[in-house]
Design an enzyme around this catalytic site. Structure first.
Site, short mmCIF file in Angstrom:
data_model
loop_
_atom_site.label_atom_id
_atom_site.label_comp_id
_atom_site.label_asym_id
_atom_site.label_seq_id
_atom_site.Cartn_x
_atom_site.Cartn_y
_atom_site.Cartn_z
N MET A 56 0.86 -1.17 0.00
CA MET A 56 0.00 0.00 0.00
C MET A 56 0.88 1.20 0.00
O MET A 56 1.57 1.44 0.96
CB MET A 56 -0.91 -0.08 1.20
CG MET A 56 -0.95 1.03 2.16
SD MET A 56 -0.84 0.40 3.79
CE MET A 56 0.86 0.16 3.94
N ASP B 273 2.38 -5.15 5.53
CA ASP B 273 2.10 -5.05 4.10
C ASP B 273 3.39 -4.98 3.29
O ASP B 273 4.46 -4.64 3.80
CB ASP B 273 1.26 -3.81 3.81
CG ASP B 273 2.00 -2.54 4.21
OD1 ASP B 273 2.47 -2.47 5.37
OD2 ASP B 273 2.13 -1.63 3.39
N GLU B 274 3.28 -5.29 2.02
CA GLU B 274 4.34 -5.10 1.02
C GLU B 274 5.70 -5.62 1.47
O GLU B 274 6.73 -4.99 1.26
CB GLU B 274 4.43 -3.62 0.64
CG GLU B 274 3.17 -3.14 -0.06
CD GLU B 274 3.14 -1.65 -0.31
OE1 GLU B 274 2.53 -1.24 -1.31
OE2 GLU B 274 3.70 -0.88 0.49
N ALA B 275 5.69 -6.81 2.07
CA ALA B 275 6.94 -7.43 2.50
C ALA B 275 7.55 -8.22 1.36
O ALA B 275 7.76 -9.44 1.44
CB ALA B 275 6.68 -8.32 3.72
#
Length: 569
Positions: A1, A378-380
């Site tokens: 995100m 998120d967004e790992a």
């Protein structure tokens, strides 16, 4: 995100212009129980028709209809003669319940500058004025968290507002309901009530009764202070703006690749070094623990709960740059000022990572009385799926050990959410299999679909600020969706509320917040509060248009969406 403005580490102290929004009303905490001193009387040249206004000022139009407020009330029964607030009015409050007197003080501080009236806050009520009344069986009702239902059916946040010629009565089961009723009364008064100096009256409220309570217990807004830093004063001002629309949760995105914004005593370099920059290379900043606690208290005085977010295991470059031991190769990366995502990761296999997480979460939990700790997730992209699951398996218990409930972005559904964990959905389709499966298995969701609620998305191609990776988000896009049906195949009961995030990659100064939040923030707030049956774009657009003069009086610079027939009076 993909995810606000470089400031100093202390609240802004510059003298505000005449149109600056009111952020100086009572800072008393919600449990304040004392009355306050009274403002001086009206100027000697006051108009006979309105004792608080200068001579010769014109009278406004008819009182605003009871159904004109945002969010739309549950029930409106107009009728009877209006009430006119006068110089001899008092504000009656119950003094035996913590928080109730603070609501009366808040209301008096809102009304005194524009009316010029003394408006003493007194025990009880009666006579000509405004009475705040707690009905039996309410207790504190759980304050901002909704609380148990009371015999009057209003729950912990509902209220009943009754207007008769003799006065206004706001009844509720708990102080939070009184506060929300005050916001409704505020919107029913002329927009000039928001001004800081005596204005023209009369201060008339239409007769009738409003009975109201929220659809969802969680009605949030998020402010990203990590990509760009916003000082305490600007956060408090945003809290005041949110309160007008009955928002009850403030989510603060405190850490990211570009900056660490909260002092941690056991790991001091996180803020002292990791907080020294932001997107574009500005000076950044961070909150001392005392400043963070001030924000928490201020939010509480507006019956708003702070949800702090410490994003992990990705979005952690500021932490890695501060301590080499957190990086698997033991080398600190450079501080980061760009906007790319997904490149950083804590070292999942190293014990020091969990010592770090335990220390940080313990200190944040001790500063935060609310029930939730948000751990991002998120967004790992630089963390393998196996490592991500292992990390979440170890970190979630660290949250619950503090007595808090886990919140995380919806990527946590790809791991194993602990019982009671809250997932925050930011996708754009509502169809992700892991999300739907988790909802069916009992995980509850706060909905923030980026193509509807992300306040940092551009309105259209000409918008100066913002991004467009989730598409353009006009006001109708923010309003015209139903949280109960957005997750396809998920039970409606899995949805506990909505939240409007404002990410700050492109927001470089305080003034950038308002035109991105307004007019979309009230749209999302209405979805969280108002019954689904009241959902109607045309009716909402008309009510939204009438907010323009109020925002102007408050000093809010909003986007004049062509979708809204703005009131130009």
């Amino acid at each position: 995100m993909l995810a606000a403005t470089g400031l100093t580490l202390t609240p802004a102290t510059a003298t505000p212009p005449a149109t600056t929004p009111r952020s100086t009303v009572s800072h008393l905490p919600a449990d304040a129980s004392s009355t306050v001193s009274h403002s001086p009387g009206a100027p000697a040249d006051a108009s006979p028709g309105n004792p608080g206004a200068p001579a010769g000022t014109p009278a406004p139009a008819s009182p605003r209809p009871l159904a004109s407020v945002i969010p739309a009330p549950l029930s409106v029964r107009p009728g009877g003669a209006p009430y006119v607030l006068s110089r001899d009015a008092v504000i009656g409050v119950p003094l035996d319940v913590p928080g109730a007197a603070g609501v009366g003080t808040y209301l008096a501080d809102l009304l005194r500058p524009s009316t010029g009236f003394a408006l003493p806050v007194v025990p009880g009520g009666g006579g000509s004025g405004i009475t705040l009344r707690l009905e039996s069986g309410g207790g504190d009702g759980g304050a901002a968290q909704g609380g148990p239902g009371a015999r009057n059916g209003l729950g912990g946040e509902g209220y009943r507002l009754t207007v008769r010629p003799a006065g206004v009565v706001i009844s509720a089961a708990a102080p939070a309901g009184l506060f929300h009723g005050v916001q409704t009364l505020r919107q029913l008064l002329p927009a000039a009530v928001e001004a800081h100096s005596p204005q023209a009256g009369p201060w008339t409220v239409a007769g009738g009764t409003i009975t109201d309570r929220p659809r969802y217990a969680y009605r949030g807004a998020m402010l990203d202070v990590a990509r760009h830093f916003f000082g305490v004063g600007r956060v408090e001002r945003y809290i005041d703006e949110l309160a007008l629309y009955k928002v009850d949760y403030l989510h603060l995105h405190l850490t990211d690749d570009q900056g660490w914004r909260i002092a941690i005593r056991s790991w001091p370099r996180l803020a002292a070094y990791g907080g020294t920059t932001e997107v574009g290379g500005g000076t950044g900043g961070y909150y001392t623990q005392a400043q963070y606690e001030r924000i928490v208290r201020y939010a509480r005085s507006r019956f708003m709960t702070v949800v702090p977010e410490i994003d992990m295991p990705a979005h952690t470059n500021a932490a890695l740059a501060s301590y080499a031991s957190l990086d698997c190769d033991g080398v600190t990366p450079a501080l980061y000022t760009g906007v790319n995502v997904g490149f950083s990761s804590l070292c999942v296999g190293d014990d020091v990572t969990y010592t770090f997480a335990r220390d940080v979460l313990r200190e944040i939990a001790a500063l935060t009385p609310g029930p939730y700790l948000h751990i991002g997730g998120d967004e790992a992209h630089s963390t393998s799926a196996a490592d991500y699951r292992a990390f979440m398996d170890k970190v979630q218990p660290l949250v619950t050990d503090t007595g808090k409930t886990v919140m995380a972005w919806n990527q946590i559904t790809g791991a194993d959410p602990v019982k009671g964990a809250i997932a925050q959905y930011w996708g754009t389709s509502g169809t992700e299999p892991a999300v739907i499966a988790a909802a069916r298995a009992g995980t509850r969701f706060v909905l923030s679909p980026a193509n509807h609620t992300y306040l940092d998305m551009k309105y259209d191609a000409r918008t100066r600020l913002g991004l467009a990776w989730a598409g353009y988000v006009e006001v109708k896009d923010a309003y015209d969706w139903d949280p109960a049906t957005y997750l396809h195949g998920a039970p409606a009961g899995a949805v506990m509320g909505v939240e409007a995030p404002l990410w700050s990659e492109t927001l470089t100064k305080d003034a950038d917040i308002d035109p991105m939040a307004f007019p979309r923030l009230p749209a999302v707030a209405e979805l969280g509060w108002s019954a689904a049956a009241s959902h109607d774009w045309d009716a909402f657009a008309a009510r939204l248009a009438a907010q323009g003069p109020r925002w102007q009086a408050m000093g809010i610079d909003w986007y004049r969406s062509p979708q809204v027939p703005w009131d130009t009076a």
